[in-house]
Every structure is written in C-alpha cells, then in structure tokens.
Design an enzyme around this catalytic site. Structure first.
Site, short mmCIF file in Angstrom:
data_model
loop_
_atom_site.label_atom_id
_atom_site.label_comp_id
_atom_site.label_asym_id
_atom_site.label_seq_id
_atom_site.Cartn_x
_atom_site.Cartn_y
_atom_site.Cartn_z
N GLU A 1 0.85 -1.18 0.00
CA GLU A 1 0.00 0.00 0.00
C GLU A 1 0.89 1.24 0.00
O GLU A 1 1.95 1.24 0.62
CB GLU A 1 -0.90 -0.01 1.24
N ASP B 1 5.10 1.24 -4.21
CA ASP B 1 4.38 0.95 -5.45
C ASP B 1 4.38 -0.55 -5.71
O ASP B 1 5.42 -1.22 -5.59
CB ASP B 1 5.06 1.69 -6.61
N ASP C 1 -7.63 1.27 -9.08
CA ASP C 1 -8.22 2.46 -9.70
C ASP C 1 -8.46 2.19 -11.19
O ASP C 1 -7.52 1.84 -11.91
CB ASP C 1 -7.26 3.64 -9.53
N LYS D 1 -11.28 7.44 -17.76
CA LYS D 1 -11.14 8.23 -18.98
C LYS D 1 -10.11 7.60 -19.91
O LYS D 1 -9.05 7.15 -19.48
CB LYS D 1 -10.74 9.66 -18.64
N THR E 1 -16.62 -5.88 2.09
CA THR E 1 -16.21 -4.82 2.99
C THR E 1 -17.33 -3.79 3.19
O THR E 1 -18.32 -3.78 2.47
CB THR E 1 -14.97 -4.09 2.44
#
Length: 259
Positions: free
Chosen positions: A111, A143, A166, A170, A238
């Site tokens: 993370e 990362d 993520d 776009k 979750t």
C-alpha cells in the site's frame, strides 16, 4: 465507482511522503500520480505505528531511494510458507480477514498510503489480545510494481491479489492503470506453477480490459472460483462494498499459472 485503493506511484502529497522515500521509475513503467490525501494519524495510530511498524512493515525503497531487493520472507515471518502478495490493500479489511482465514499462508500487503497501513496495523494489534492473534501478515509501503520487480524473484509467489484497483475510466488515463500487459506478465513470472492471480473490480470497462489482458498472457489460464486452487478466492464483503456498491456487480477474475 471504485474503492480508495492504491495501485499508483509517483509524487504524493507532502503528508504522504514525509515519512518514507518516494517511488522511483522501474522497468514496467506506468504514468501514475498519487491523489492528494491527508494522512495525519491519530495519537493512538501513531503509537501503534511506532511500536509495530519496525517489526511488521518495511518500505519498498530505502532512504536513498534504492529498492529493497530479494526480500527474505522466511526470516521476516520466521517460517517457510506459501506466500500471497496483495497489491493496493487500502485499509486492510479484506487483507486481515483473508489472512485470518488462512493461517497456513503468509500474506504481504502493499500500500502507498500510510493511513491505510496504520489502520491495518491497529487491526492486527487488536487481534493480539484474542485467542487467535494474526501473525501471518506483513506490510510494504510502496508501489506494487516496484515491489514485484525488485523484492521477489521468479516463481516465488503462490498468489497475487488485486482488489478494486483504480480504473482510471477516462480513455486518456488508461495508461495509468495497474493491470496492463507488462504488469500481468510480471505477475505471471513471479507466480509459482499453479499459483493464482485474483483480481476484482466493480468497473465494467476495466473488468473487460483486465479479462482481455489476462487471457492474452500465455503463462496464465482462466479458472473458475469453484475450481480446486491453492488459495481462497472467497473475498469478504467490505463496508465500502456494502455502502457504495449496492446494486453494482463486482467482477471476480481468477487465473492460474500454467505448469
């Protein structure tokens, strides 16, 4: 919608970089950027961080921004066990639950955001006073691709989990996505034969893209969640998913590394 997970790398806000070295370019580049987030820890979280991070957590890069290479997981966990890497663990709710359900596996959560790691540390700490303390979970701040590239060698992982990365919806941002052909190939190389890649996303377009890229990787073959595989793919639901994903279908995508 997508979960506040953390598959990104690059310059972060001051709050996010003050306590650790920045991410650096690697051989599997993505054009990435952190989303600015406040990460001030509560006094209790800071105390837990100071006490447990030296034992349970490390940075992917040292103070000179040099990558940590060939992580000695047996020394870190104090045993030899099948190893699971979760990239973008967020606050660690699923990470902790799955580690508790599989005490015979060692889990490393990756993370970039300290707040999420601090929440996971606090959750682990709370288990220490119970009859079933969690001892098979460690954390890396950095990362995910950087960690895969430098910390693990070929055929060292039994599983890789990527939950709600993520989606960068776009079109002009698709190059920022974590799960691209080069990264899938890197994951496939790090998996042992029979090892599992488990991805989950609530974004239809990203799900289709991940499925296409995963199916195109020659080292992987798609499997069903009901197949006999070496790790659990029973991902807990979750609080985020209950609140934000009501009525939204989650795609669960699972591949096995070919023998």
């Amino acid at each position: 919608m997508h979960a506040p997970s953390s598959d990104v790398g690059g310059p972060a806000s001051t709050d996010e970089t003050a306590d650790g070295p920045p991410a650096q370019p690697h051989r599997f580049p993505r054009v990435t950027s952190f989303r600015a987030r406040r990460s001030t820890l509560s006094p209790a979280q800071q105390q837990t961080w100071d006490r447990l991070w030296p034992e349970l957590g490390i940075y992917a890069r040292d103070e000179h921004s040099r990558p940590v290479v060939d992580l000695d997981t047996e020394a870190w966990f104090g045993r030899s066990a099948p190893l699971i890497l979760e990239i973008g663990s967020g606050t660690g709710t699923s990470t902790l639950a799955m580690a508790q359900a599989e005490p015979d596996l060692d889990v490393i959560a990756v993370e970039v955001y300290r707040k999420g790691l601090a929440q996971l540390l606090s959750a682990i700490d709370r288990t220490m006073s119970t009859s079933a303390p969690v001892t098979n979970l460690r954390m890396v701040r950095g990362d995910g691709v950087d960690v895969l590239e430098h910390m693990f060698g070929s055929q060292t992982l039994t599983g890789v989990r990527v939950f709600f990365p993520d989606p960068w919806p776009k079109s002009r941002h698709h190059k920022r996505r974590l799960l691209q052909p080069a990264t899938i190939a890197l994951i496939a190389d790090r998996l042992r034969p029979g090892g599992i890649l488990h991805a989950a996303t609530d974004h239809l377009g990203y799900a289709e893209y991940i499925a296409e890229v995963g199916d195109a990787e020659p080292l992987l073959r798609r499997v069903k969640m009901t197949d006999d595989i070496p790790i659990s793919v029973a991902r807990p639901v979750t609080k985020y998913q209950r609140k934000a994903l009501a009525g939204t279908e989650v795609a669960e995508l699972v591949w096995e590394k070919r023998p």
